[in-house]
Design a protein around this motif. Structure first.
Motif, PDB file in Angstrom:
ATOM      1  N   SER A   1      -7.119   2.013   7.703  1.00  8.48           N
ATOM      2  CA  SER A   1      -7.637   1.043   8.734  1.00  8.48           C
ATOM      3  C   SER A   1      -9.262   1.039   8.653  1.00  8.48           C
ATOM      4  O   SER A   1      -9.665   0.126   9.013  1.00  8.48           O
TER       5      SER A   1
ATOM      6  N   GLN B   1      -4.511  10.826   9.946  1.00  6.19           N
ATOM      7  CA  GLN B   1      -4.722  10.215   8.862  1.00  6.19           C
ATOM      8  C   GLN B   1      -5.657   9.152   8.762  1.00  6.19           C
ATOM      9  O   GLN B   1      -6.240   8.888   7.679  1.00  6.19           O
TER      10      GLN B   1
ATOM     11  N   GLY C   1       0.651  -1.070   0.007  1.00  6.07           N
ATOM     12  CA  GLY C   1      -0.002  -0.057   0.037  1.00  6.07           C
ATOM     13  C   GLY C   1       0.683   1.335   0.085  1.00  6.07           C
ATOM     14  O   GLY C   1       1.624   1.513   0.931  1.00  6.07           O
ATOM     15  N   TYR C   2       0.636   2.001  -0.976  1.00  4.98           N
ATOM     16  CA  TYR C   2       1.612   3.202  -1.178  1.00  4.98           C
ATOM     17  C   TYR C   2       1.021   4.434  -1.159  1.00  4.98           C
ATOM     18  O   TYR C   2       0.530   5.163  -2.036  1.00  4.98           O
TER      19      TYR C   2
ATOM     20  N   TRP D   1       1.410   5.959  16.713  1.00  4.19           N
ATOM     21  CA  TRP D   1       1.445   6.470  18.078  1.00  4.19           C
ATOM     22  C   TRP D   1       0.038   6.527  18.818  1.00  4.19           C
ATOM     23  O   TRP D   1       0.262   6.505  20.103  1.00  4.19           O
ATOM     24  N   ASP D   2      -0.839   6.474  18.122  1.00  6.43           N
ATOM     25  CA  ASP D   2      -2.035   6.185  19.032  1.00  6.43           C
ATOM     26  C   ASP D   2      -3.157   5.203  17.944  1.00  6.43           C
ATOM     27  O   ASP D   2      -3.883   6.220  17.038  1.00  6.43           O
TER      28      ASP D   2
ATOM     29  N   ASN E   1       0.495   7.957   1.861  1.00  8.37           N
ATOM     30  CA  ASN E   1       1.400   8.717   2.926  1.00  8.37           C
ATOM     31  C   ASN E   1       1.946   8.022   3.768  1.00  8.37           C
ATOM     32  O   ASN E   1       3.300   8.144   3.966  1.00  8.37           O
ATOM     33  N   LEU E   2       1.643   6.799   4.188  1.00  4.83           N
ATOM     34  CA  LEU E   2       2.284   5.801   5.159  1.00  4.83           C
ATOM     35  C   LEU E   2       3.188   5.259   4.470  1.00  4.83           C
ATOM     36  O   LEU E   2       4.686   4.987   4.673  1.00  4.83           O
TER      37      LEU E   2
ATOM     38  N   THR F   1       1.412  -2.772  -4.878  1.00  2.82           N
ATOM     39  CA  THR F   1       0.021  -1.775  -4.677  1.00  2.82           C
ATOM     40  C   THR F   1      -1.004  -2.598  -5.448  1.00  2.82           C
ATOM     41  O   THR F   1      -0.957  -3.399  -6.285  1.00  2.82           O
ATOM     42  N   ARG F   2      -2.367  -2.151  -5.203  1.00  8.52           N
ATOM     43  CA  ARG F   2      -3.543  -2.808  -5.766  1.00  8.52           C
ATOM     44  C   ARG F   2      -3.975  -1.982  -7.002  1.00  8.52           C
ATOM     45  O   ARG F   2      -4.533  -2.461  -8.027  1.00  8.52           O
ATOM     46  N   ARG F   3      -3.161  -0.751  -7.328  1.00 10.09           N
ATOM     47  CA  ARG F   3      -3.054  -0.091  -8.585  1.00 10.09           C
ATOM     48  C   ARG F   3      -2.399  -0.616  -9.602  1.00 10.09           C
ATOM     49  O   ARG F   3      -1.491  -1.617  -9.580  1.00 10.09           O
TER      50      ARG F   3
ATOM     51  N   ASP G   1      -5.908   1.543  13.514  1.00 10.49           N
ATOM     52  CA  ASP G   1      -6.284   2.433  14.631  1.00 10.49           C
ATOM     53  C   ASP G   1      -7.662   2.740  14.805  1.00 10.49           C
ATOM     54  O   ASP G   1      -7.992   3.556  15.414  1.00 10.49           O
TER      55      ASP G   1
ATOM     56  N   ARG H   1     -11.957   9.737   2.836  1.00  7.70           N
ATOM     57  CA  ARG H   1     -11.549   9.397   1.401  1.00  7.70           C
ATOM     58  C   ARG H   1     -12.292   8.269   0.793  1.00  7.70           C
ATOM     59  O   ARG H   1     -12.301   8.152  -0.298  1.00  7.70           O
TER      60      ARG H   1
HETATM   61  N1  LIG Z   1      -1.671   3.881  14.868  1.00  9.92           N
HETATM   62  C1  LIG Z   1      -1.214   5.067  14.409  1.00  9.92           C
HETATM   63  O1  LIG Z   1      -0.737   5.788  15.211  1.00  9.92           O
HETATM   64  C2  LIG Z   1      -1.516   5.819  12.924  1.00  9.92           C
HETATM   65  C3  LIG Z   1      -2.218   4.891  11.871  1.00  9.92           C
HETATM   66  N2  LIG Z   1      -2.314   5.337  10.844  1.00  9.92           N
HETATM   67  C4  LIG Z   1      -3.127   4.451   9.903  1.00  9.92           C
HETATM   68  O2  LIG Z   1      -2.490   4.511   8.502  1.00  9.92           O
HETATM   69  C5  LIG Z   1      -3.526   4.522   7.544  1.00  9.92           C
HETATM   70  C6  LIG Z   1      -2.868   4.942   6.292  1.00  9.92           C
HETATM   71  O3  LIG Z   1      -2.888   6.183   6.194  1.00  9.92           O
HETATM   72  P1  LIG Z   1      -2.569   7.071   4.911  1.00  9.92           P
HETATM   73  O4  LIG Z   1      -1.355   6.560   4.167  1.00  9.92           O
HETATM   74  O5  LIG Z   1      -2.634   8.503   5.144  1.00  9.92           O
HETATM   75  O6  LIG Z   1      -3.639   6.667   3.785  1.00  9.92           O
HETATM   76  P2  LIG Z   1      -3.758   6.805   2.224  1.00  9.92           P
HETATM   77  O7  LIG Z   1      -5.089   7.240   2.021  1.00  9.92           O
HETATM   78  O8  LIG Z   1      -2.513   7.692   1.892  1.00  9.92           O
HETATM   79  O9  LIG Z   1      -3.386   5.399   1.735  1.00  9.92           O
HETATM   80  C7  LIG Z   1      -4.148   4.412   2.014  1.00  9.92           C
HETATM   81  C8  LIG Z   1      -4.085   3.266   0.757  1.00  9.92           C
HETATM   82  O10 LIG Z   1      -4.826   4.205  -0.307  1.00  9.92           O
HETATM   83  C9  LIG Z   1      -4.070   3.578  -1.426  1.00  9.92           C
HETATM   84  N3  LIG Z   1      -3.885   4.804  -2.023  1.00  9.92           N
HETATM   85  C10 LIG Z   1      -2.841   5.725  -1.749  1.00  9.92           C
HETATM   86  N4  LIG Z   1      -2.919   7.102  -2.758  1.00  9.92           N
HETATM   87  C11 LIG Z   1      -3.707   6.886  -3.570  1.00  9.92           C
HETATM   88  C12 LIG Z   1      -4.144   7.382  -4.859  1.00  9.92           C
HETATM   89  N5  LIG Z   1      -3.792   8.444  -5.055  1.00  9.92           N
HETATM   90  N6  LIG Z   1      -5.058   6.627  -5.596  1.00  9.92           N
HETATM   91  C13 LIG Z   1      -5.670   5.352  -5.454  1.00  9.92           C
HETATM   92  N7  LIG Z   1      -5.417   4.971  -4.194  1.00  9.92           N
HETATM   93  C14 LIG Z   1      -4.552   5.337  -3.231  1.00  9.92           C
HETATM   94  C15 LIG Z   1      -2.878   2.872  -1.042  1.00  9.92           C
HETATM   95  O11 LIG Z   1      -3.122   1.485  -1.649  1.00  9.92           O
HETATM   96  P3  LIG Z   1      -2.608   0.913  -3.085  1.00  9.92           P
HETATM   97  O12 LIG Z   1      -1.113   1.427  -3.124  1.00  9.92           O
HETATM   98  O13 LIG Z   1      -2.772  -0.509  -2.954  1.00  9.92           O
HETATM   99  O14 LIG Z   1      -3.653   1.503  -4.024  1.00  9.92           O
HETATM  100  C16 LIG Z   1      -2.822   3.341   0.214  1.00  9.92           C
HETATM  101  O15 LIG Z   1      -1.996   2.214   0.786  1.00  9.92           O
HETATM  102  C17 LIG Z   1      -4.511   5.440   7.996  1.00  9.92           C
HETATM  103  O16 LIG Z   1      -5.865   4.569   7.588  1.00  9.92           O
HETATM  104  C18 LIG Z   1      -4.692   5.028   9.359  1.00  9.92           C
HETATM  105  O17 LIG Z   1      -5.324   4.252  10.123  1.00  9.92           O
HETATM  106  C19 LIG Z   1      -1.726   6.585  10.453  1.00  9.92           C
HETATM  107  C20 LIG Z   1      -0.955   7.537  11.143  1.00  9.92           C
HETATM  108  C21 LIG Z   1      -1.136   6.938  12.636  1.00  9.92           C
END
Ligand SMILES: NC(=O)C1=CN([C@@H]2O[C@H](COP(=O)(O)OP(=O)(O)OC[C@H]3O[C@@H](n4cnc5c(N)ncnc54)[C@H](OP(=O)(O)O)[C@@H]3O)[C@@H](O)[C@H]2O)C=CC1
Ligand SMILES: N[C@@H](C[C@H]1CC(C(=O)O)=NO1)C(=O)O
Length: 320
Positions: A73, A155, A10-11, A124-125, A13-14, A35-37, A95, A162
Motif C-alpha cells: 500500500s 504487514q 505481486g508475489y 481485515w483493517d 507474503n500476501l 511480478t515486476r521482478r 490500507d 522495507r
Molecule cells: N487491509 C488489510 O487488512 C491488510 C492489508 N495488507 C496490505 O498488503 C500489502 C502487502 O503486504 P506484503 O505481501 O506483506 O508485502 P511484501 O513486501 O511481502 O510484498 C509487496 C510487494 O513487494 C514485492 N516483493 C515481495 N518480495 C520481494 C522480494 N524478495 N524482492 C523484491 N520484491 C519483493 C512483490 O512485488 P513483485 O512480485 O512485483 O516484485 C510484492 O507484491 C501491505 O502493504 C498492506 O498494505 C496486509 C495485511 C492486511
C-alpha cells in the motif's frame, strides 16, 4: 457455475497467501502470477503455477476474470489499482486509512472508463474491522467504538519500512497500550486515536552507515508512523532470520453504549491470526468472487466492503 479465472499481481507474503487460498476454492482457478521482478526469480508455492512479467498483463484480458493485487500500500497499489482496473476487475487491500477516499476516487474514475469493478481496501483493517465498526455504530447508536490491533506484525507498516532506501529486511510490531485497552473494555476512551492506543516497534536490517537516516525516515513517515510513539531496533540479518519470521497478529473492535435510556450494550468482533498474510489473502479471494459476480450482474466502478452484500462473497449463496 463458471470457474472464476484469477491472476495474482505481486508475489510477496500476501501473493503467496493468495496462491494458497485459491487452491482451496472449488469455483476458482489460478491463471498465473505477475511480478515486476524477473519471473525466474520468483518461486511459487505450487510448481505448476505460471509466473509472468508484469508487463505481459495486457495480453491476458480474455484469460483472466479478476486480478488480486498483492502489492504494497505504501507505493504499489496507488499506482497499480487505477492502472489495472482499466483492463480487469480487481481487488486490493489498500490500507493507508488517511488516503482511502482518494484511492476510491482514483479507482472509480478509471473503472468507469473500462466498465470493470474495482474492490478496494478489503482485508481485515480496512475490511472486516471497518464493517464491524459501521455495524456497531448502526445498532448501538448512542455509544463509543474502540479498535485495537496486536500485539502482532502489521504487514502494511512492515512493507512501508522495507521501502525505505537501504533497508534490507524489516518487520513492524503493533503494541496496544495496556491501560488504554483495559479502560476500553469499560467503555472509556472512545474518542482516542489509534496513536493514543498503540506503540509501534520496528526491527530493521541495514548497513550501520544508514542507521540514523533510516530511523529518521521511519519515525517521520506520514500516516504510518509520524502520529505514533515508534521505536526502531537495528539487528543483524542472522538475528532477523532467527527471530522475526512469524506473522502473527489480531485485534478487536468494541462498540459499547445504549440502545435506549437504561441499558448498557456491548458488541465485540475479534481476530486471532497465526498468519496475518494468509488470513488477509483469504478475505481478498472471497472479494475476488464478489468482484466477478458484481460485474456479471452489470455492476461497474469502485466498491468497498460497505457496498457488497455478503451473499456475493459466498461460493454457495443458495445455502446461506
Ligand atoms: N487491509 C488489510 O487488512 C491488510 C492489508 N495488507 C496490505 O498488503 C500489502 C502487502 O503486504 P506484503 O505481501 O506483506 O508485502 P511484501 O513486501 O511481502 O510484498 C509487496 C510487494 O513487494 C514485492 N516483493 C515481495 N518480495 C520481494 C522480494 N524478495 N524482492 C523484491 N520484491 C519483493 C512483490 O512485488 P513483485 O512480485 O512485483 O516484485 C510484492 O507484491 C501491505 O502493504 C498492506 O498494505 C496486509 C495485511 C492486511
Ligand atoms: N492493514 C494491517 C491490518 C491491521 C493491523 C494494523 C496495525 O497493526 O497497525 N492495522 O490494521 C496490516 O497490514 O497488517
Amino acid at each position: 457455475n463458471k470457474i472464476i479465472r484469477i491472476g495474482i499481481v505481486g508475489y510477496g507474503n500476501l501473493g503467496r497467501g493468495a496462491e494458497l487460498a485459491i487452491e482451496k476454492q472449488s469455483d476458482m482457478t489460478l491463471v498465473g502470477i505477475f511480478t515486476r521482478r524477473a519471473p525466474s526469480d520468483v518461486q511459487p508455492v505450487f510448481t505448476n503455477t505460471h509466473v509472468y512479467a508484469y508487463e505481459e498483463l495486457s495480453q491476458y484480458q480474455d484469460k483472466i476474470d479478476v486480478l488480486i493485487l498483492c502489492g504494497g500500500s505504501a507505493s504499489d497499489l496507488p499506482q497499480m489499482s487505477p492502472e489495472l482496473v482499466t483492463m480487469y476487475n480487481i481487488v486490493d487491500s489498500f490500507d493507508n486509512h488517511a488516503k482511502i477516499v482518494d484511492h476510491l476516487h482514483h479507482v472509480q474514475e478509471a473503472a468507469t472508463k473500462s466498465g470493470k469493478v474495482g474492490v478496494i481496501s478489503v482485508g481485515w483493517d480496512p475490511g472486516l474491522f471497518s464493517m464491524n465498526r459501521v455495524l456497531g455504530e448502526i445498532v448501538i447508536p448512542d455509544g463509543g467504538t474502540h479498535t485495537f490491533w496486536g500485539e502482532g506484525l502489521s504487514q502494511g507498516h512492515s512493507e512501508a519500512v522495507r521501502r525505505v532506501t537501504g533497508v534490507k529486511h524489516a518487520v513492524q510490531y503493533t503494541v496496544p497500550i495496556e491501560d488504554v485497552l483495559e479502560k476500553a473494555r469499560e467503555g472509556i476512551g472512545a474518542d482516542l486515536s489509534a496513536a493514543d492506543r498503540h506503540k509501534r516497534v520496528c526491527y530493521v536490517v541495514a548497513d550501520e552507515k544508514d542507521y540514523e537516516r533510516i530511523e529518521q525516515e521511519i519515525k517521520t513517515m506520514p500516516d504510518y508512523f509520524a502520529p505514533y510513539e515508534t521505536t526502531v531496533h537495528f539487528i543483524s540479518e542472522a538475528q532477523f532470520l532467527k527471530d522475526h519470521q512469524k506473522m502473527k497478529h489480531g485485534g478487536f473492535v468494541i462498540r459499547s453504549g445504549n440502545t435506549s435510556s437504561e441499558n448498557k450494550q456491548a458488541y465485540e468482533f475479534s481476530l486471532a491470526l497465526d498468519s496475518n498474510p494468509k488470513f488477509t489473502a483469504s478475505v481478498l479471494v472471497a472479494y475476488a468472487r464478489a468482484a466477478f459476480k458484481l460485474n456479471q450482474f452489470g455492476e461497474t466502478g469502485a466498491k468497498t466492503a460497505f457496498d457488497i452484500p455478503l451473499s456475493f462473497l459466498s461460493p454457495n449463496p443458495e445455502k446461506i
